[in-house]
Design a protein around this motif. Structure first.
Motif, mmCIF file in Angstrom:
data_model
loop_
_atom_site.group_PDB
_atom_site.id
_atom_site.type_symbol
_atom_site.label_atom_id
_atom_site.label_comp_id
_atom_site.label_asym_id
_atom_site.label_seq_id
_atom_site.Cartn_x
_atom_site.Cartn_y
_atom_site.Cartn_z
ATOM 1 N N PHE A 129 16.574 -28.988 13.868
ATOM 2 C CA PHE A 129 17.173 -28.011 12.966
ATOM 3 C C PHE A 129 16.033 -27.211 12.336
ATOM 4 O O PHE A 129 15.114 -27.788 11.744
ATOM 5 C CB PHE A 129 18.002 -28.693 11.885
ATOM 6 N N ILE A 130 16.094 -25.888 12.462
ATOM 7 C CA ILE A 130 15.039 -25.012 11.952
ATOM 8 C C ILE A 130 15.634 -24.106 10.888
ATOM 9 O O ILE A 130 16.667 -23.464 11.109
ATOM 10 C CB ILE A 130 14.414 -24.170 13.072
ATOM 11 N N VAL A 131 14.987 -24.050 9.731
ATOM 12 C CA VAL A 131 15.440 -23.209 8.620
ATOM 13 C C VAL A 131 14.404 -22.111 8.403
ATOM 14 O O VAL A 131 13.243 -22.392 8.100
ATOM 15 C CB VAL A 131 15.636 -24.025 7.336
ATOM 16 N N ASP A 132 14.816 -20.863 8.580
ATOM 17 C CA ASP A 132 13.940 -19.713 8.339
ATOM 18 C C ASP A 132 14.207 -19.186 6.941
ATOM 19 O O ASP A 132 15.353 -18.898 6.578
ATOM 20 C CB ASP A 132 14.220 -18.631 9.382
ATOM 21 N N THR A 133 13.160 -19.067 6.130
ATOM 22 C CA THR A 133 13.302 -18.718 4.713
ATOM 23 C C THR A 133 12.840 -17.284 4.463
ATOM 24 O O THR A 133 12.200 -16.669 5.314
ATOM 25 C CB THR A 133 12.478 -19.690 3.844
ATOM 26 N N PRO A 134 13.135 -16.723 3.285
ATOM 27 C CA PRO A 134 12.703 -15.355 2.975
ATOM 28 C C PRO A 134 11.184 -15.224 2.979
ATOM 29 O O PRO A 134 10.456 -16.165 2.649
ATOM 30 C CB PRO A 134 13.273 -15.112 1.572
ATOM 31 N N GLY A 135 10.709 -14.025 3.351
ATOM 32 C CA GLY A 135 9.276 -13.767 3.346
ATOM 33 C C GLY A 135 8.689 -13.777 1.945
ATOM 34 O O GLY A 135 7.490 -14.046 1.776
ATOM 35 N N GLN A 136 9.505 -13.486 0.947
ATOM 36 C CA GLN A 136 9.053 -13.589 -0.449
ATOM 37 C C GLN A 136 9.075 -15.066 -0.812
ATOM 38 O O GLN A 136 10.061 -15.584 -1.336
ATOM 39 C CB GLN A 136 9.949 -12.770 -1.373
ATOM 40 N N ILE A 137 7.974 -15.752 -0.563
ATOM 41 C CA ILE A 137 7.942 -17.210 -0.638
ATOM 42 C C ILE A 137 8.289 -17.729 -2.021
ATOM 43 O O ILE A 137 8.912 -18.784 -2.168
ATOM 44 C CB ILE A 137 6.551 -17.727 -0.189
ATOM 45 N N GLU A 138 7.904 -16.980 -3.064
ATOM 46 C CA GLU A 138 8.181 -17.461 -4.419
ATOM 47 C C GLU A 138 9.676 -17.518 -4.695
ATOM 48 O O GLU A 138 10.128 -18.332 -5.499
ATOM 49 C CB GLU A 138 7.471 -16.582 -5.454
ATOM 50 N N VAL A 139 10.451 -16.649 -4.029
ATOM 51 C CA VAL A 139 11.901 -16.640 -4.223
ATOM 52 C C VAL A 139 12.509 -17.958 -3.760
ATOM 53 O O VAL A 139 13.453 -18.476 -4.364
ATOM 54 C CB VAL A 139 12.529 -15.448 -3.463
ATOM 55 N N PHE A 140 11.957 -18.533 -2.712
ATOM 56 C CA PHE A 140 12.495 -19.784 -2.183
ATOM 57 C C PHE A 140 11.801 -21.007 -2.778
ATOM 58 O O PHE A 140 12.456 -21.926 -3.275
ATOM 59 C CB PHE A 140 12.345 -19.808 -0.658
ATOM 60 N N ALA A 141 10.481 -21.014 -2.758
ATOM 61 C CA ALA A 141 9.745 -22.232 -3.127
ATOM 62 C C ALA A 141 9.842 -22.555 -4.611
ATOM 63 O O ALA A 141 9.802 -23.730 -4.989
ATOM 64 C CB ALA A 141 8.277 -22.099 -2.716
ATOM 65 N N TRP A 142 9.990 -21.541 -5.464
ATOM 66 C CA TRP A 142 9.938 -21.789 -6.906
ATOM 67 C C TRP A 142 11.272 -21.588 -7.602
ATOM 68 O O TRP A 142 11.327 -21.518 -8.833
ATOM 69 C CB TRP A 142 8.875 -20.889 -7.544
ATOM 70 N N SER A 143 12.349 -21.501 -6.835
ATOM 71 C CA SER A 143 13.670 -21.326 -7.443
ATOM 72 C C SER A 143 14.468 -22.618 -7.359
ATOM 73 O O SER A 143 14.192 -23.491 -6.520
ATOM 74 C CB SER A 143 14.443 -20.206 -6.733
ATOM 75 N N ALA A 144 15.461 -22.739 -8.226
ATOM 76 C CA ALA A 144 16.327 -23.921 -8.196
ATOM 77 C C ALA A 144 17.107 -23.990 -6.895
ATOM 78 O O ALA A 144 17.302 -25.073 -6.326
ATOM 79 C CB ALA A 144 17.282 -23.897 -9.395
ATOM 80 N N SER A 145 17.541 -22.829 -6.387
ATOM 81 C CA SER A 145 18.310 -22.827 -5.143
ATOM 82 C C SER A 145 17.462 -23.290 -3.973
ATOM 83 O O SER A 145 17.939 -24.007 -3.087
ATOM 84 C CB SER A 145 18.868 -21.432 -4.880
ATOM 85 N N GLY A 146 16.178 -22.909 -3.943
ATOM 86 C CA GLY A 146 15.295 -23.372 -2.882
ATOM 87 C C GLY A 146 15.106 -24.870 -2.916
ATOM 88 O O GLY A 146 15.090 -25.545 -1.869
ATOM 89 N N GLN A 147 14.983 -25.428 -4.122
ATOM 90 C CA GLN A 147 14.837 -26.874 -4.245
ATOM 91 C C GLN A 147 16.115 -27.590 -3.823
ATOM 92 O O GLN A 147 16.058 -28.652 -3.192
ATOM 93 C CB GLN A 147 14.475 -27.235 -5.686
ATOM 94 N N ILE A 148 17.261 -27.008 -4.154
ATOM 95 C CA ILE A 148 18.529 -27.609 -3.743
ATOM 96 C C ILE A 148 18.630 -27.644 -2.224
ATOM 97 O O ILE A 148 19.034 -28.650 -1.630
ATOM 98 C CB ILE A 148 19.713 -26.844 -4.357
ATOM 99 N N VAL A 149 18.254 -26.550 -1.562
ATOM 100 C CA VAL A 149 18.321 -26.499 -0.105
ATOM 101 C C VAL A 149 17.426 -27.567 0.517
ATOM 102 O O VAL A 149 17.848 -28.319 1.404
ATOM 103 C CB VAL A 149 17.924 -25.098 0.407
ATOM 104 N N THR A 150 16.176 -27.644 0.063
ATOM 105 C CA THR A 150 15.240 -28.601 0.667
ATOM 106 C C THR A 150 15.680 -30.038 0.435
ATOM 107 O O THR A 150 15.648 -30.865 1.360
ATOM 108 C CB THR A 150 13.827 -28.398 0.105
ATOM 109 N N GLN A 151 16.123 -30.357 -0.766
ATOM 110 C CA GLN A 151 16.468 -31.745 -1.067
ATOM 111 C C GLN A 151 17.797 -32.154 -0.438
ATOM 112 O O GLN A 151 17.964 -33.308 -0.040
ATOM 113 C CB GLN A 151 16.513 -31.958 -2.584
ATOM 114 N N THR A 152 18.747 -31.234 -0.350
ATOM 115 C CA THR A 152 20.004 -31.595 0.300
ATOM 116 C C THR A 152 19.837 -31.699 1.808
ATOM 117 O O THR A 152 20.500 -32.518 2.451
ATOM 118 C CB THR A 152 21.115 -30.586 -0.032
#
Length: 365
Positions: A129-152
C-alpha cells in the motif's frame, strides 16, 4: 488512534495482547507513506516504487492525498480529489493554496474510517500500500490530520515513512544539514520506522551518503565557510550525528531505477522495526492512556473541561458545510455524535478534541 490500534491488536474474547491484527498475521502487506519537500521528486519516487514492485510481482494499492495535483503519471485506487473539491475549498473559505490543502486534508480525514474499511478488504489482494502525500510537507507532517492518517494506517498495516530528498541539492553542506534537520523532525513527529532516500542519484548523491557515515568528512567540507550558517551547520552536525547516523539512508534515482536494490532490504528492516519496537511502544502508550483515564475518573488526576469553539464558517470546525464536499465521494453513513467543547485559545485542547471526534467516527464502524 492508540485505542483503535490496540483494539485491532487485542483478542476481545480473552484479552490476549498477542498480535491478532489481520494484516501482519495473515498476509505480508505493508504500507509506505511517501513524504518530501516540493521538488524532491516525490511523485517520481512513487512511480518508481510502482514499476519496481510490479517487476517483482507485487500487487500495489495506491492512495493519493494531494488534492491540488493536476495529473498523476499513474492510476490510483483511492483519490482525495474524488471526495474533496480543492478549488471550491479555496473559493468557499477564501483560503490560499496551503490553507486549502490543509482544509481539504482535514475534510478527507473525516471519511478516513471508510478508507480503512476498503484497506481491510484489500489486504489479501495487495502486497504494498503506497500513500502519496502533498508536496507541501508541513501541511501533512505537522498537522493533526496527517498524524491521524499515519497512526490509523499503522493500526491496520506495518507502516513505514519514506522521506524523499533532492540528492543533488544535498551535495551542498548547508542544504544537506537543513534537509537532515527537517528529516529528524519528521521522524520524531510521526514516530514510525523511517527511510531517508536521496533521490536523483543520477545527478550526484555520493557526498550526502559519505557525510552521514563519517562526520569528519562533513566537517572538512564545511570548515571553509565562515558565515553564521556554516557555524550553525557545524554545531547541528555534532548534535545530530547520532540521530542521522542511525537512519536508514539510501541513494536512488526515480528516473533510472538506480538504488532500488537498496530500498527493498531497507523496507524489510523497517517492517521488522515496526514489529519489534513500534508495536511495544504503542502498547505502552495505551497503558499510560488507560491509567490517566482511570486517575481522571476516580478523581486522582486533573480533568479539563473542553469547550467547543463558536467559529461560524471556520473550515476546521464547520467541516461538512459548503459546496466543497463532492456528491460522488465516499458516503458517510455514520450518525452524528454528541459534540464536545473545546477552548478556542487552547490549541492543544482543540487538537485533542478534533482527534477525539475522529476516534468516535472510527468507533462507529
Amino acid at each position: 488512534v492508540v485505542e483503535l490500534w490496540f483494539a485491532k491488536m487485542t483478542d476481545s474474547t480473552n484479552g490476549d495482547t498477542r498480535e491478532t491484527m489481520e494484516g501482519p498475521s495473515s498476509v505480508n502487506s505493508k504500507c509506505v507513506i511517501v513524504v518530501g519537500m516540493a521538488g524532491s521528486g516525490k511523485t517520481s519516487v512513487v512511480q518508481r516504487l510502482l514499476v519496481d514492485a510490479a517487476a517483482k510481482g507485487q500487487r500495489c494499492f495506491l492512495i493519493n492525498l494531494d488534492p491540488a495535483v493536476g495529473q498523476l503519471p499513474f492510476g490510483v485506487n483511492v483519490d482525495i480529489r474524488n471526495t474533496v473539491n480543492y478549488s471550491k475549498v479555496m473559493e468557499e473559505y477564501k483560503l490560499g493554496p496551503n490553507g486549502a490543502i490543509m482544509t481539504s486534508l482535514n475534510l478527507f480525514v473525516t471519511k478516513f474510517d471508510q478508507v480503512l474499511s476498503i484497506i481491510d478488504k484489500r489486504k489479501s489482494q495487495a502486497d504494498l500500500f503506497i500513500v502519496d502525500t502533498p508536496g507541501q510537507i508541513e501541511v501533512f507532517a505537522w498537522s493533526a490530520s496527517g498524524q491521524i492518517v499515519t497512526q490509523t494506517m499503522a493500526s491496520s498495516l506495518p507502516t513505514v515513512i519514506l522521506y524523499a530528498m533532492d540528492g543533488e541539492k544535498c551535495s551542498s553542506p548547508i542544504h544537506f544539514m537543513s534537509n537532515m534537520l527537517y528529516a529528524s523532525g519528521v521522524m520524531t513527529r510521526l514516530r514510525l520506522p523511517f527511510i531517508a532516500a536521496f533521490n536523483k542519484s543520477d545527478k550526484g548523491a555520493d557526498k550526502p551518503m559519505e557525510w552521514i557515515k563519517d562526520y569528519t568528512k562533513f566537517k572538512e567540507s564545511i570548515d571553509e565557510g565562515q558565515e553564521f550558517s556554516y557555524s550553525l551547520a557545524r554545531s547541528l552536525a555534532i548534535a545530530l550525528d547520532d540521530v542521522y547516523s542511525a537512519m536508514r539512508c539510501i541513494k536512488m534515482s526515480a528516473v533510472t531505477g538506480d538504488g532500488m536494490d537498496q530500498f527493498w532490504p531497507a523496507l524489510d528492516s523497517a517492517v521488522q522495526e515496526f514489529h519489534e519496537e513500534t508495536i511495544p511502544a504503542m502498547m505502552h502508550e495505551k497503558k499510560e492512556l488507560e491509567m490517566a483515564r482511570l486517575n481522571r475518573d476516580t478523581g486522582l488526576g486533573e480533568s479539563k473541561t473542553l469547550e467547543q469553539p463558536a467559529m461560524a464558517g471556520d473550515p476546521s470546525t464547520d467541516i461538512m458545510a459548503g459546496p466543497m464536499m463532492r456528491d460522488d465521494g465516499i458516503d458517510d453513513n455514520s450518525s452524528d455524535s454528541e459534540d464536545e467543547h473545546v477552548d478556542v485559545e487552547d490549541s492543544e485542547a482543540r487538537q485533542r478534541w478534533e482527534m477525539e471526534q475522529m476516534y468516535r467516527s472510527l468507533g462507529q464502524r
